[in-house]
Design an enzyme around this catalytic site. Structure first.
Site: not given
Length: 333
Positions: A54, A58, A98, A130, A190
């Site tokens: 990614c 973060c 999910c 999800c 969510c």
């Protein structure tokens, strides 16, 4: 029955969070019993459909390409692999699946087309579907809705004031805009955050205030305990005390009484007794399965043993009714 409130002040939420512990848990438990079947817990299963690589930074995430962790980059899964995982999760008691992809944002390409096919296929299993795929546009949210998506996850992580300390590759407004696009597509939201990032109580209160003061409360609010991963900037963060997790869950339950509050990451480090406190304080959903994206999680069989011990029962899919976009269309011949 408590009236939903969307104008919480910082002072009001701070006062709730700082109540004497037993008083706080009692109030949260009482509100939970007024608004839901208090011993019913939804089991969700979270799978990583595209792992690692990614572009985001973060500070807590082992999937960021810039950090040196033990996570191996894996390409987007095939649709039949996801369906097999969904069937296994459903057999274990999960009513929601999910699917998470380590993307900064959704791109209109063949990978997104495949995710659309995944959503359609899992929806056929009568599970709530999800996705958490990063930022997305209003049009992309609508495509997901048209495919039968039930919910979209996009966590705030922390307060707006603390956000830049944790992530610099996107803004808090980017997060909020994605949630707005999800709402425009009439999907359920969510959205929650992580406790144990080194944030202050004021940051926790601010994050809950942002969620609780949205025009419509998120239908699902995950409360995660940081799982420090070697190779990430937060690898040396101490484990968050269980009392602080319980305070967060209880406060979320009080300010968003009808939302599903999910006890999410960090359960693997919690005893059954500690998890019981979280359920007592208003948590009514968990992620089950031996892995939560890339971090360890209790196995289905262990959770079922805990449910039996605590007298909990599993929540069925679409408890509050099926949205129109998830209703199967009859094919006319």
């Amino acid at each position: 029955m408590q009236t939903l409130k969307h104008d919480w002040t910082t002072e009001e939420i701070t006062a709730i969070y700082n109540k004497p512990f037993l008083d706080l848990v009692y109030e949260a438990a009482s509100i939970h019993r007024e608004n839901a079947d208090y011993n019913e817990v939804q089991i969700s299963s979270l799978i990583s459909i595209k792992t690692g690589g990614c572009a985001e930074d973060c500070s807590y995430c082992p999937q960021a390409a810039r950090y040196h962790t033990d996570v191996d980059v894996q390409a987007l899964m095939k649709v039949d692999q996801v369906v097999d995982a969904a069937k296994t999760a459903k057999a274990g008691g999960a009513s929601r699946l999910c699917m998470g992809a380590a993307w900064r944002e959704v791109r209109d390409n063949r990978d997104f087309d495949r995710v659309i096919d995944m959503v359609k296929a899992v929806n056929e299993l009568d599970m709530e579907v999800c996705c958490t795929l990063g930022m997305l546009t209003e049009n992309q949210a609508q495509r997901l809705a048209d495919a039968g998506l039930y919910a979209y996850n996009h966590n705030l992580d922390t307060s707006e004031e603390d956000y830049k300390r944790i992530i610099t590759t996107r803004t808090y407004d980017d997060r909020l805009n994605t949630i707005k696009n999800v709402r425009k597509a009439k999907l359920t939201v969510c959205s929650g955050g992580i406790v144990g990032l080194g944030e202050t109580v004021a940051d926790r209160v601010s994050m809950l205030q942002t969620l609780a003061n949205m025009p419509k409360h998120p239908e699902s609010v995950p409360i995660n305990a940081l799982v420090p991963v070697k190779g990430t900037p937060l690898e040396n963060q101490p484990r968050i005390p269980i009392w602080e997790m319980v305070r967060m869950i209880a406060t979320a339950r009080i300010v968003m009484p009808k939302s599903v509050v999910r006890l999410s990451a960090g359960r693997n480090e919690m005893s059954t007794l500690e998890q019981a406190f979280c359920f007592m304080a208003g948590a009514n959903s968990i992620f089950a399965g031996d892995k939560l994206l890339t971090t360890p999680n209790p196995a289905f069989v262990d959770d079922m043993a805990m449910f039996e011990l605590l007298g909990l029962k599993t929540r069925e899919a679409f408890k509050n009714g099926r949205p129109e976009n998830t209703v199967k269309k009859e094919v006319l011949v």
